[in-house]
Design a protein around this motif. Structure first.
Motif, PDB file in Angstrom:
ATOM      1  N   GLN A 100      -4.123  35.880  -7.000  1.00 31.36           N
ATOM      2  CA  GLN A 100      -5.537  36.111  -6.731  1.00 31.36           C
ATOM      3  C   GLN A 100      -5.888  35.979  -5.257  1.00 31.36           C
ATOM      4  N   LYS A 101      -5.337  34.928  -4.600  1.00 35.61           N
ATOM      5  CA  LYS A 101      -5.713  34.633  -3.217  1.00 35.61           C
ATOM      6  C   LYS A 101      -4.542  34.016  -2.475  1.00 35.61           C
ATOM      7  N   ILE A 102      -4.603  34.159  -1.153  1.00 35.09           N
ATOM      8  CA  ILE A 102      -3.659  33.500  -0.257  1.00 35.09           C
ATOM      9  C   ILE A 102      -4.446  32.499   0.592  1.00 35.09           C
ATOM     10  N   PHE A 103      -3.906  31.301   0.737  1.00 33.88           N
ATOM     11  CA  PHE A 103      -4.498  30.292   1.616  1.00 33.88           C
ATOM     12  C   PHE A 103      -3.530  30.065   2.773  1.00 33.88           C
ATOM     13  N   ALA A 104      -4.032  30.111   4.012  1.00 28.97           N
ATOM     14  CA  ALA A 104      -3.168  30.040   5.191  1.00 28.97           C
ATOM     15  C   ALA A 104      -3.457  28.793   6.012  1.00 28.97           C
ATOM     16  N   PRO A 105      -2.413  28.063   6.464  1.00 30.28           N
ATOM     17  CA  PRO A 105      -2.593  26.848   7.272  1.00 30.28           C
ATOM     18  C   PRO A 105      -2.733  27.175   8.755  1.00 30.28           C
ATOM     19  N   GLU A 106      -2.563  26.140   9.596  1.00 32.65           N
ATOM     20  CA  GLU A 106      -2.554  26.356  11.052  1.00 32.65           C
ATOM     21  C   GLU A 106      -1.545  27.432  11.407  1.00 32.65           C
ATOM     22  N   HIS A 107      -1.894  28.273  12.376  1.00 31.42           N
ATOM     23  CA  HIS A 107      -1.109  29.414  12.860  1.00 31.42           C
ATOM     24  C   HIS A 107      -1.294  30.658  11.996  1.00 31.42           C
ATOM     25  N   GLY A 108      -1.987  30.553  10.865  1.00 32.57           N
ATOM     26  CA  GLY A 108      -2.293  31.733  10.078  1.00 32.57           C
ATOM     27  C   GLY A 108      -1.199  32.154   9.116  1.00 32.57           C
ATOM     28  N   GLU A 117      -5.736  26.971  17.294  1.00 31.46           N
ATOM     29  CA  GLU A 117      -6.605  28.148  17.384  1.00 31.46           C
ATOM     30  C   GLU A 117      -7.373  28.345  16.077  1.00 31.46           C
ATOM     31  N   LEU A 118      -8.642  28.744  16.187  1.00 31.13           N
ATOM     32  CA  LEU A 118      -9.450  29.007  15.011  1.00 31.13           C
ATOM     33  C   LEU A 118      -8.872  30.188  14.240  1.00 31.13           C
ATOM     34  N   ILE A 119      -8.621  29.978  12.951  1.00 29.55           N
ATOM     35  CA  ILE A 119      -8.104  31.036  12.088  1.00 29.55           C
ATOM     36  C   ILE A 119      -9.240  31.501  11.185  1.00 29.55           C
ATOM     37  N   ILE A 120      -9.492  32.792  11.148  1.00 31.51           N
ATOM     38  CA  ILE A 120     -10.573  33.311  10.326  1.00 31.51           C
ATOM     39  C   ILE A 120     -10.026  33.892   9.034  1.00 31.51           C
ATOM     40  N   ASP A 121     -10.901  33.964   8.027  1.00 32.00           N
ATOM     41  CA  ASP A 121     -10.510  34.566   6.758  1.00 32.00           C
ATOM     42  C   ASP A 121     -10.300  36.067   6.954  1.00 32.00           C
ATOM     43  N   GLY A 122      -9.566  36.663   6.024  1.00 31.29           N
ATOM     44  CA  GLY A 122      -9.316  38.087   6.136  1.00 31.29           C
ATOM     45  C   GLY A 122      -8.604  38.616   4.915  1.00 31.29           C
ATOM     46  N   TYR A 135      -7.691  25.944   8.083  1.00 28.18           N
ATOM     47  CA  TYR A 135      -7.631  25.294   9.392  1.00 28.18           C
ATOM     48  C   TYR A 135      -9.016  25.365  10.010  1.00 28.18           C
ATOM     49  N   GLY A 136      -9.277  24.536  10.989  1.00 26.84           N
ATOM     50  CA  GLY A 136     -10.606  24.461  11.572  1.00 26.84           C
ATOM     51  C   GLY A 136     -11.508  23.617  10.689  1.00 26.84           C
ATOM     52  N   SER A 137     -12.691  24.132  10.386  1.00 28.12           N
ATOM     53  CA  SER A 137     -13.655  23.356   9.601  1.00 28.12           C
ATOM     54  C   SER A 137     -13.356  23.380   8.106  1.00 28.12           C
ATOM     55  N   ASN A 138     -12.462  24.253   7.672  1.00 27.42           N
ATOM     56  CA  ASN A 138     -12.165  24.408   6.240  1.00 27.42           C
ATOM     57  C   ASN A 138     -10.721  24.008   5.942  1.00 27.42           C
ATOM     58  N   LYS A 139     -10.416  22.739   6.190  1.00 24.21           N
ATOM     59  CA  LYS A 139      -9.046  22.278   5.974  1.00 24.21           C
ATOM     60  C   LYS A 139      -8.721  22.080   4.499  1.00 24.21           C
ATOM     61  N   LYS A 140      -9.747  21.951   3.690  1.00 21.12           N
ATOM     62  CA  LYS A 140      -9.567  21.674   2.266  1.00 21.12           C
ATOM     63  C   LYS A 140     -10.211  22.795   1.448  1.00 21.12           C
ATOM     64  N   PRO A 141      -9.465  23.380   0.503  1.00 22.77           N
ATOM     65  CA  PRO A 141     -10.058  24.454  -0.309  1.00 22.77           C
ATOM     66  C   PRO A 141     -11.324  23.977  -1.022  1.00 22.77           C
ATOM     67  N   LYS A 142     -12.372  24.780  -0.938  1.00 25.68           N
ATOM     68  CA  LYS A 142     -13.636  24.447  -1.577  1.00 25.68           C
ATOM     69  C   LYS A 142     -13.606  24.865  -3.053  1.00 25.68           C
ATOM     70  N   PRO A 143     -14.413  24.204  -3.879  1.00 30.02           N
ATOM     71  CA  PRO A 143     -14.443  24.572  -5.299  1.00 30.02           C
ATOM     72  C   PRO A 143     -14.693  26.052  -5.530  1.00 30.02           C
ATOM     73  N   GLU A 144     -15.603  26.644  -4.771  1.00 30.11           N
ATOM     74  CA  GLU A 144     -15.886  28.071  -4.947  1.00 30.11           C
ATOM     75  C   GLU A 144     -14.702  28.951  -4.540  1.00 30.11           C
ATOM     76  N   GLN A 145     -13.876  28.472  -3.598  1.00 29.19           N
ATOM     77  CA  GLN A 145     -12.689  29.224  -3.203  1.00 29.19           C
ATOM     78  C   GLN A 145     -11.590  29.141  -4.258  1.00 29.19           C
ATOM     79  N   LEU A 146     -11.662  28.116  -5.093  1.00 29.05           N
ATOM     80  CA  LEU A 146     -10.675  27.921  -6.151  1.00 29.05           C
ATOM     81  C   LEU A 146     -11.152  28.446  -7.505  1.00 29.05           C
ATOM     82  N   GLU A 147     -12.348  28.964  -7.534  1.00 32.11           N
ATOM     83  CA  GLU A 147     -12.908  29.435  -8.799  1.00 32.11           C
ATOM     84  C   GLU A 147     -12.038  30.542  -9.391  1.00 32.11           C
TER      85      GLU A 147
END
Length: 411
Positions: A100-108, A117-122, A135-147
């Motif tokens: 369903q989704k990919i989650f990426a750490p530091e370095h993308g 470096e700030l990594i943006i969603d994409g 990475y950045g302000s969203n180091k932990k997956p949010k409930p809505e991202q795990l829905e």
């Protein structure tokens, strides 16, 4: 890219930054001979892994059945590849797993971003899957991202150093899984420093994203073993524990070397850099460069404030460092790119640089304490402690940690 190397320099690694970090490159292999697990002492060079060795990702018979009819999220980056060069995500999709989704750490996800470096969603260009940055302000997956996610897979090649942030990402993923009742599969991979336990143990008051747990700098565990320790020691928020399943490596020898087919991050281009990383990363908390902005990252060190002893380099922007420390300035120091592998944390280069810098009051920056996980190391160096005396002060903490570590070893 302009890099000036004077005498004693080497051309090892010259080609590493010609191509993008997302392209698979073979890292130089070292000849090795056996040795036993060590705690900060010199040892013999190591053999390679057995010919029938498999990573957790290659041990797919153990995890594919667990993914059938599940909606899957994957935490990975450019190192999440199988032996045949296929990325885990591509392998899962080819096997009709509902990713369903990919989650990426530091370095993308493709591993090309600078440290910090700030990594943006994409979206992933190959699969079209959404990529969420951890990475950045969203180091932990949010409930809505795990829905809608039934199970998460974590598959990232670690290098076994406390301040390498993939284990911090692992912590937050485990915490999110526990809080949202989502099982986690960790596909285990070798630790290139899995035979060494060394360095100061982190003190709780100095916890940060570059050091979250009371472990030494080199903790001698695979990422799967480390996940079990996080869970078992109840280090997650509010002492929650996640539904964790580690898919082990097959025929893994902790005392054997492991050659990376893909650089684990942009500034660790080869086996030599990976071997020296734990020792040289302390310089990131000083005014001394570790070669970011050259093709010998974590294989050299220097600054404009050290004496000219015959070796110099000039950092310039490149794929791994858009704004390297001392950009455009001549840095004097040492070239370590051809020395024998080290089997402990080496403090001699840090101590030497401090003792010979122009202005000792400007040598350390506040980040040093976060990297060290204690304020004691800086004080010891400033007070002229020898390397031997400093290491002796680590012994009690290391002995206590080794007792904890025993409970979670898989190999």
């Amino acid at each position: 890219m302009i890099v000036s190397f004077k005498k004693h320099s080497s051309l090892i690694g010259l080609l590493f930054f010609i191509v993008s970090c997302s392209i698979h490159k073979t890292l130089p292999t070292k000849n090795t001979t056996p040795h036993k697990t060590v705690t900060g002492i010199q040892s013999h060079i190591r053999p390679s892994q057995p010919t029938d060795f498999k990573t957790g990702a290659d041990n797919f018979e153990s995890y594919l059945p667990l993914l059938k009819d599940k909606k899957v999220g994957v935490i990975s980056n450019q190192t999440g590849i199988l032996t045949n060069g296929t990325h885990l995500v591509d392998f899962l999709v080819a096997n009709q797993i509902n990713v369903q989704k990919i989650f990426a750490p530091e370095h993308g996800f493709r591993g090309t971003a600078d440290a910090g470096e700030l990594i943006i969603d994409g979206k992933d260009a190959k699969t079209g899957l959404s990529i969420i940055s951890l990475y950045g302000s969203n180091k932990k997956p949010k409930p809505e991202q795990l829905e809608g996610i039934d199970i998460l897979i974590f598959d990232i090649q670690d290098v076994g150093a406390r301040f390498y942030t993939y284990i911090s990402s692992l912590h937050y993923v485990m915490e999110a899984c526990a809080e949202n009742n989502i099982p986690l599969l960790v596909l285990d991979r070798p630790n290139p420093n899995g035979f060494i336990i060394d360095g100061p143990v982190l003190e709780k008051e100095f916890s940060s994203f570059v050091g979250m747990h009371p472990v030494p700098v080199l903790y001698g565990m695979t990422i799967g073993e480390y996940a079990q320790m996080i869970n078992g020691e109840k280090w997650l928020k509010d002492e929650v524990q996640c539904n964790l399943n580690v898919i082990p490596c097959v025929h893994y020898d902790r005392n054997a070397s492991y050659h990376f087919s893909e650089r684990p991050s942009p500034n660790l281009p080869n086996d030599q850099a990976i071997n020296l990383y734990a020792s040289l990363c302390f310089f990131e908390g000083t005014n001394v460069s570790v070669g970011r902005g050259t093709d010998k990252q974590f294989q050299i060190y220097g600054s404009p404030f050290l004496p000219n002893t015959g070796f110099s380099f000039t950092p310039e922007p490149n794929l791994g460092a858009k704004e390297p420390m001392h950009k455009g300035a001549i840095c004097y120091g040492e070239d370590l790119s051809t020395i024998e592998p080290v089997n402990q944390i080496e403090l001699k280069w840090l101590i030497k640089a401090y003792n010979t810098t122009e202005d000792k009051t400007k040598f350390f920056i506040p980040f040093f304490t976060k990297l060290a996980g204690t304020n004691t190391l800086q004080r010891q160096i400033e007070e002229g402690f020898s390397e031997r005396k400093i290491k002796k002060s680590w012994k009690t903490g290391l002995d206590q940690f080794k007792e904890i570590r025993k409970k979670y070893l898989l190999y």
